[in-house]
Design an enzyme around this catalytic site. Structure first.
Site, PDB file in Angstrom:
ATOM      1  CE1 TYR A 163     -34.305  31.833  22.925  1.00 38.03           C
ATOM      2  CE2 TYR A 163     -33.942  30.620  20.813  1.00 38.03           C
ATOM      3  CZ  TYR A 163     -34.420  30.728  22.056  1.00 38.03           C
ATOM      4  OH  TYR A 163     -34.984  29.517  22.434  1.00 38.03           O
ATOM      5  CG  HIS A 165     -30.223  28.596  22.378  1.00 40.39           C
ATOM      6  ND1 HIS A 165     -30.973  29.747  22.561  1.00 40.39           N
ATOM      7  CD2 HIS A 165     -30.976  27.483  23.203  1.00 40.39           C
ATOM      8  CE1 HIS A 165     -32.037  29.468  23.764  1.00 40.39           C
ATOM      9  NE2 HIS A 165     -31.932  28.300  23.816  1.00 40.39           N
ATOM     10  CE1 TYR A 181     -35.772  21.953  23.926  1.00 38.21           C
ATOM     11  CE2 TYR A 181     -34.212  21.581  25.505  1.00 38.21           C
ATOM     12  CZ  TYR A 181     -35.327  22.446  24.975  1.00 38.21           C
ATOM     13  OH  TYR A 181     -35.788  23.536  25.595  1.00 38.21           O
ATOM     14  CD1 TRP A 203     -32.431  28.814  29.741  1.00 38.57           C
ATOM     15  CD2 TRP A 203     -30.140  28.978  29.329  1.00 38.57           C
ATOM     16  NE1 TRP A 203     -32.266  28.764  28.455  1.00 38.57           N
ATOM     17  CE2 TRP A 203     -30.972  28.887  28.257  1.00 38.57           C
ATOM     18  CE3 TRP A 203     -28.836  28.832  29.499  1.00 38.57           C
ATOM     19  CZ2 TRP A 203     -30.046  28.655  27.009  1.00 38.57           C
ATOM     20  CZ3 TRP A 203     -27.971  28.977  28.108  1.00 38.57           C
ATOM     21  CH2 TRP A 203     -28.652  28.906  26.886  1.00 38.57           C
TER      22      TRP A 203
END
Length: 101
Positions: free
Chosen positions: A17, A21, A40, A73
């Site tokens: 994960y 990113h 963000y 995504w």
């Protein structure tokens, strides 16, 4: 507008994960900015993810382009996190109870 929510990783998917990113698609960054999104962040505590963003609601994004990119995504990230049948992450919104500006 400020938003925050939590999501859950599948066990053993923490590194994958994070790597995805770390290698976020440039077109995703561009689309998030076009959506008026700034500041963000996603944090991880064990398998719990905490996300926070700020969004300029006056932005006028291309919704159709965003939906296509967002679907790709979701498909790319689904193996790593708890999702609904449509691959949308399972999200619990959290309430802001304190803010210091």
């Amino acid at each position: 507008m400020r938003s925050a929510w939590v999501m859950t990783l599948k066990p053993g998917q923490e590194a994958s994960y994070k790597q995805k990113h770390d290698e976020i698609w440039p077109e995703m960054i561009d689309m998030l900015k076009a959506q008026g999104i700034s500041n963000y962040s996603i944090y991880r505590h064990g398998l719990t993810l905490f996300a926070h963003l700020e969004r300029d609601e006056s932005a006028t994004p291309d919704e159709a382009a965003f939906e296509e990119l967002a679907q790709r995504w979701k498909e790319w990230m689904a193996p790593h996190m708890e999702t609904h049948a449509d691959l949308t992450p399972v999200v619990d919104h959290v309430e802001e109870v304190f803010r210091l500006d």
